[in-house]
Scaffold this active site. Sequence first.
Site, PDB file in Angstrom:
ATOM      1  N   LYS A 111      47.304  34.241 246.056  1.00 51.12           N
ATOM      2  CA  LYS A 111      46.877  33.845 244.709  1.00 51.12           C
ATOM      3  C   LYS A 111      45.405  34.148 244.446  1.00 51.12           C
ATOM      4  O   LYS A 111      44.991  34.256 243.302  1.00 51.12           O
ATOM      5  CB  LYS A 111      47.192  32.365 244.450  1.00 51.12           C
ATOM      6  CG  LYS A 111      48.699  32.121 244.389  1.00 51.12           C
ATOM      7  CD  LYS A 111      49.078  30.886 243.629  1.00 51.12           C
ATOM      8  CE  LYS A 111      50.589  30.856 243.441  1.00 51.12           C
ATOM      9  NZ  LYS A 111      51.064  29.738 242.676  1.00 51.12           N
ATOM     10  N   LYS A 193      58.732  37.255 246.357  1.00 51.23           N
ATOM     11  CA  LYS A 193      59.640  36.163 245.981  1.00 51.23           C
ATOM     12  C   LYS A 193      59.702  35.990 244.460  1.00 51.23           C
ATOM     13  O   LYS A 193      58.756  36.356 243.749  1.00 51.23           O
ATOM     14  CB  LYS A 193      59.246  34.852 246.671  1.00 51.23           C
ATOM     15  CG  LYS A 193      58.088  34.143 246.046  1.00 51.23           C
ATOM     16  CD  LYS A 193      57.963  32.726 246.581  1.00 51.23           C
ATOM     17  CE  LYS A 193      56.853  32.026 245.829  1.00 51.23           C
ATOM     18  NZ  LYS A 193      57.141  30.722 245.345  1.00 51.23           N
ATOM     19  N   LYS A 196      57.960  31.783 238.927  1.00 56.22           N
ATOM     20  CA  LYS A 196      57.962  31.475 237.492  1.00 56.22           C
ATOM     21  C   LYS A 196      56.724  32.012 236.790  1.00 56.22           C
ATOM     22  O   LYS A 196      56.729  32.197 235.577  1.00 56.22           O
ATOM     23  CB  LYS A 196      58.140  29.972 237.250  1.00 56.22           C
ATOM     24  CG  LYS A 196      57.075  29.090 237.863  1.00 56.22           C
ATOM     25  CD  LYS A 196      57.329  27.635 237.516  1.00 56.22           C
ATOM     26  CE  LYS A 196      57.634  26.774 238.719  1.00 56.22           C
ATOM     27  NZ  LYS A 196      56.585  26.684 239.736  1.00 56.22           N
TER      28      LYS A 196
HETATM   29  N1  AQP Z   1      61.821  32.344 245.082  1.00 58.61           N
HETATM   30  C1  AQP Z   1      62.104  31.157 245.568  1.00 58.61           C
HETATM   31  N2  AQP Z   1      63.227  30.982 246.315  1.00 58.61           N
HETATM   32  C2  AQP Z   1      63.519  29.762 246.831  1.00 58.61           C
HETATM   33  N3  AQP Z   1      62.777  28.653 246.616  1.00 58.61           N
HETATM   34  C3  AQP Z   1      61.667  28.788 245.868  1.00 58.61           C
HETATM   35  N4  AQP Z   1      60.713  27.921 245.482  1.00 58.61           N
HETATM   36  C4  AQP Z   1      59.796  28.562 244.733  1.00 58.61           C
HETATM   37  N5  AQP Z   1      60.126  29.853 244.606  1.00 58.61           N
HETATM   38  C5  AQP Z   1      61.280  30.036 245.311  1.00 58.61           C
HETATM   39  C6  AQP Z   1      60.717  26.502 245.800  1.00 58.61           C
HETATM   40  O1  AQP Z   1      60.654  25.795 244.571  1.00 58.61           O
HETATM   41  C7  AQP Z   1      59.915  24.584 244.761  1.00 58.61           C
HETATM   42  C8  AQP Z   1      58.898  24.431 243.697  1.00 58.61           C
HETATM   43  O2  AQP Z   1      57.905  25.402 243.828  1.00 58.61           O
HETATM   44  P1  AQP Z   1      56.514  25.184 243.089  1.00 58.61           P
HETATM   45  O3  AQP Z   1      56.690  25.193 241.640  1.00 58.61           O
HETATM   46  O4  AQP Z   1      55.857  23.966 243.595  1.00 58.61           O
HETATM   47  O5  AQP Z   1      55.608  26.361 243.555  1.00 58.61           O
HETATM   48  P2  AQP Z   1      55.904  27.758 244.093  1.00 58.61           P
HETATM   49  O6  AQP Z   1      56.590  27.647 245.421  1.00 58.61           O
HETATM   50  O7  AQP Z   1      54.601  28.492 244.077  1.00 58.61           O
HETATM   51  O8  AQP Z   1      56.932  28.326 243.008  1.00 58.61           O
HETATM   52  P3  AQP Z   1      56.735  29.511 241.983  1.00 58.61           P
HETATM   53  O9  AQP Z   1      57.941  29.560 241.129  1.00 58.61           O
HETATM   54  O10 AQP Z   1      56.371  30.759 242.725  1.00 58.61           O
HETATM   55  O11 AQP Z   1      55.521  28.987 241.114  1.00 58.61           O
HETATM   56  P4  AQP Z   1      54.206  29.765 240.727  1.00 58.61           P
HETATM   57  O12 AQP Z   1      54.661  31.046 240.108  1.00 58.61           O
HETATM   58  O13 AQP Z   1      53.477  28.864 239.786  1.00 58.61           O
HETATM   59  O14 AQP Z   1      53.449  29.974 242.005  1.00 58.61           O
HETATM   60  C9  AQP Z   1      59.340  24.641 246.179  1.00 58.61           C
HETATM   61  O15 AQP Z   1      60.171  23.847 247.018  1.00 58.61           O
HETATM   62  C10 AQP Z   1      59.456  26.076 246.544  1.00 58.61           C
HETATM   63  O16 AQP Z   1      59.596  26.254 247.940  1.00 58.61           O
END
Ligand code: AQP
Length: 329
Positions: A111, A193, A196
């Site tokens: 990030k 991965k 969002k």
């Molecule tokens: N691609 C993924 N596959 C499986 N699990 C996932 N998680 C996130 N992406 C995947 C799981 O979702 C939960 C919430 O995640 P988060 O919102 O706290 O942060 P993150 O892991 O950084 O998810 P994003 O979607 O990638 O958010 P941004 O884009 O804001 O960084 C966690 O349990 C995570 O493991």
Amino acid sequence: MATIFSGIQPSGIITLGNYLGAMKQFVELQDDYNCYFCIVNQHAITVPQDPSTLRENSRRLAALYLAVGLDPSKITLFIQSEVPAHAKLGWIMMCTAYLGELERMTQFKDKAQGRGEAIPGGLLVYPPLMAADILLYNTNLVPVGDDQKQHLELTRDLAERFNKRYGEVFTIPEIRVPKVGARIMSLQDPGKKMSKSDPNPGGFISMLDDEKTIVQKVKRAQTDSDNQIHYNPEEKPAISNLLSIYSLCSGKSIDELEQQYQGVGYGQFKSDLAEAILQTMRPIQQRFNELYHSSALDDILDQGAEKANSVANQTLQKVEQAMGMARSR
Ligand code: AQP
């Protein structure tokens, strides 16, 4: 009853990856555990957020937590910033962590990339705040996707370090990662991965995408060079990712799907996959629409914050007492 804590950031509209990797497990666990689910808006602001979008995404996330099947009479659902103990214990955990271990976190490195000097400090201290989130509730188990494993290991290290210095205050949490779906990959780049906050919306399926958009995104999803539907994440990462999604949405095993699609081309496979995703999402979106504007949602969040505050404050008191921060009379 053992306790579960898990959080999701309102940093966008949650994706099918967040659902399959995290939320789906929550629903399966809610009958057997004392569950705390949190909308971690203080984590979301580690990168800049537009205020009205953040407010809207937090409410959407609350409604989606319930729409996927979590029952507010069984679980505690709340917004992180409404429980001040998170920020307070977060600071203490930052003082417990070492700079070197924070700089080694892969999410921080990913990030921070491309931001030059303007790397928000919050990105670096995200893991100690996450540790505080978990430790406040005497959590035994944290169900998360694979990407959060490293942060969870750091949480355990910080809790052990604290306990060694100040006495047995924290419960050491275990991690729970699903066997299939722990890391759903981007539809446009199976080496990355699904996220969002991906600037390319073709890479993710949002839980609130309409049917036409979902069908189009699946149609345009990357595939591998040959035309065979076979699971092999190393050699066929794109189709393996689609098979994992299909399996989780349909309830069919990957073996069953491989057999079903022997000799069948990508076109038919993708159109059936889109239908399996739609069948998963339709009831969720319907419940979401009922909940989003309801005052019941606010009542649930108010009650959640009240319960979370009461448990979190007790832990914080113990911590401050152990560290000599509480005044003795
Ligand atoms: N691609 C993924 N596959 C499986 N699990 C996932 N998680 C996130 N992406 C995947 C799981 O979702 C939960 C919430 O995640 P988060 O919102 O706290 O942060 P993150 O892991 O950084 O998810 P994003 O979607 O990638 O958010 P941004 O884009 O804001 O960084 C966690 O349990 C995570 O493991």
